[in-house]
Scaffold this motif. Structure first.
Motif, PDB file in Angstrom:
ATOM      1  N   HIS A 133       1.010  -1.159  -0.012  1.00  0.00           N
ATOM      2  CA  HIS A 133       0.160  -0.145   0.121  1.00  0.00           C
ATOM      3  C   HIS A 133       0.846   1.146   0.009  1.00  0.00           C
ATOM      4  O   HIS A 133       0.687   2.205  -0.741  1.00  0.00           O
ATOM      5  N   GLY A 134       1.864   1.496   0.873  1.00  0.00           N
ATOM      6  CA  GLY A 134       2.725   2.371   0.842  1.00  0.00           C
ATOM      7  C   GLY A 134       3.544   2.677  -0.397  1.00  0.00           C
ATOM      8  O   GLY A 134       3.435   3.661  -0.926  1.00  0.00           O
ATOM      9  N   LEU A 135       3.994   1.460  -1.209  1.00  0.00           N
ATOM     10  CA  LEU A 135       4.690   2.019  -2.451  1.00  0.00           C
ATOM     11  C   LEU A 135       3.458   2.293  -3.333  1.00  0.00           C
ATOM     12  O   LEU A 135       3.817   3.192  -4.208  1.00  0.00           O
ATOM     13  N   SER A 142       0.500   3.683  -2.985  1.00  0.00           N
ATOM     14  CA  SER A 142      -0.141   5.032  -2.845  1.00  0.00           C
ATOM     15  C   SER A 142       1.210   6.080  -3.197  1.00  0.00           C
ATOM     16  O   SER A 142       0.706   7.150  -3.743  1.00  0.00           O
ATOM     17  N   LEU A 143       2.368   5.859  -3.005  1.00  0.00           N
ATOM     18  CA  LEU A 143       3.380   6.754  -3.478  1.00  0.00           C
ATOM     19  C   LEU A 143       3.341   6.987  -5.188  1.00  0.00           C
ATOM     20  O   LEU A 143       3.367   8.215  -5.668  1.00  0.00           O
ATOM     21  N   ALA A 202       0.485   9.077  -6.091  1.00  0.00           N
ATOM     22  CA  ALA A 202       0.731  10.483  -5.804  1.00  0.00           C
ATOM     23  C   ALA A 202       1.957  11.078  -6.770  1.00  0.00           C
ATOM     24  O   ALA A 202       2.198  12.132  -6.736  1.00  0.00           O
ATOM     25  N   GLY A 203       2.164  10.313  -7.817  1.00  0.00           N
ATOM     26  CA  GLY A 203       3.338  10.647  -8.786  1.00  0.00           C
ATOM     27  C   GLY A 203       4.666  10.904  -8.427  1.00  0.00           C
ATOM     28  O   GLY A 203       5.393  11.395  -8.921  1.00  0.00           O
ATOM     29  N   ARG A 204       5.097  10.069  -7.407  1.00  0.00           N
ATOM     30  CA  ARG A 204       6.372   9.869  -6.584  1.00  0.00           C
ATOM     31  C   ARG A 204       7.237   9.381  -7.844  1.00  0.00           C
ATOM     32  O   ARG A 204       8.640   9.165  -7.509  1.00  0.00           O
ATOM     33  N   PHE A 205       6.971   8.589  -8.607  1.00  0.00           N
ATOM     34  CA  PHE A 205       7.798   7.765  -9.499  1.00  0.00           C
ATOM     35  C   PHE A 205       7.527   8.141 -10.958  1.00  0.00           C
ATOM     36  O   PHE A 205       7.911   7.082 -11.726  1.00  0.00           O
TER      37      PHE A 205
END
Lengths: 197, 197
Positions: A156-158, A160-161, A164-167
């Motif tokens: 879930h952490g990965l 949802s990041l 959120a556009g983190r990658f």
DNA sequence: GTCTATAGGTGGATAGAC
DNA sequence: GTCTATCCACCTATAGAC
């Protein structure tokens, strides 16, 4: 022409998939269906009643992904399959993923009691594979639902990041990153220490 | 009486802390400060301009928590400290946590390049401790920023599930759960296999 | 069952007077 | 710098006629 209620539901779903939950309004639905906004209230008590259907759609698709992902191999492999299934769902159905797992909801099921109930198929499925992997000696012994929680929180952490556009926007790049991170969770990041007295 | 701009900022912050970002509106701020809504536009270009200040406050507090948490011990201990600091921040400042880490934002920094830059103190701090732990032989060798990502995703996953109400309202119960899960990440959940050819 | 009309609410932002 | 007056764009939901 299908019944009005069916057309309302289909239009709401399309708006949701196109624009997310914030893009769903009674007026827009009515406009696209070709009726007045008030007509909807003959078929749905209120907006939440409409969104509940969308929520159910999402959970149903999610369960399908997990059920398919868990089919084969030893327990540890099936757990890896569940992790892949979770990601596949999020990448294939981002609107549903956001709605179910990111946007705050009421009446969420709580860890561990409400979530371990037999009818919450998705988490129950994971717990059972973890329990099996422990009894096969493949997983470190412990409380299966706690280890399942660790896995769930991690994916879930990965995910949802990523949402959120983190990658960036590249799903393939993320998938590789995700798989490597899950493997690190399996094997641990710390070198096992000497046995200190 | 402080300058109007200061009072506007303070009122906006209080509204934000009480009700979350959705509770912040130009009209509410103006009403509480005792001026008309339009007066705010002499001091802030628009609402985003106002919210940027709140974002900066949040990051500043977050950095303080991490900086304090990293002070002592060996590198692996400092990484554990950072995990605790992350949780402490989320529990002490839930509104800021939600705003920074859960509610979708524009202009997020991306993994790994933009986040590893020296001026993104928070992630950089974690990467450096991981690198150190690897060079001490305490962590499994690898790409420090990837291992840091694994840790970050894990603590973020747990914490955001907590913020979504998945573990009930008791922070102490959650803290214990969180620490156990982080330890499982450190040691791994899978029993190291035989070396298979 | 569906309509019109309407109640009653949120919000951001601007023009122009003072 | 601050005001009033407004514009504009949304929204959920109900009453009562047809």
């Amino acid at each position: 022409m299908p019944p009005l209620k069916t057309r309302i539901a289909a239009t709401a779903r399309r708006l949701f998939l196109d624009q997310g939950v914030d893009g769903v309004s009674m007026r827009k639905i009515a406009g696209q269906v070709g009726v007045s906004a008030t007509a909807i209230y003959r078929h749905y008590r209120d907006k939440d009643d409409l969104l509940d259907e969308i929520t159910e759609d999402g959970f149903s698709i999610f369960r399908d992904y997990l059920t398919r992902a868990v089919s084969s191999g030893r327990a540890a492999e099936r757990v890896r399959g569940l992790a892949r299934g979770y990601l596949d769902f999020a990448l294939d159905h981002p609107r549903y993923y956001d709605f179910i797992f990111i946007i705050p909801r009421h009446n969420v099921r709580r860890f561990p009691d409400e979530m371990a109930r037999r009818d919450d198929l998705s988490f129950h499925l994971l717990v059972e594979q973890v329990r099996q992997a422990m009894s096969e000696g493949a997983f470190v012994a412990g409380d299966p639902s706690e280890t399942a929680l660790t896995i769930w929180a991690h994916v879930h952490g990965l995910t949802s990041l990523h949402r959120a556009g983190r990658f960036g926007a590249n799903n393939d790049t993320f998938r590789a990153l995700y798989n490597r991170s899950v493997e690190r969770l399996f094997t641990g990041i710390e070198v096992p220490g000497e046995v200190n007295p």
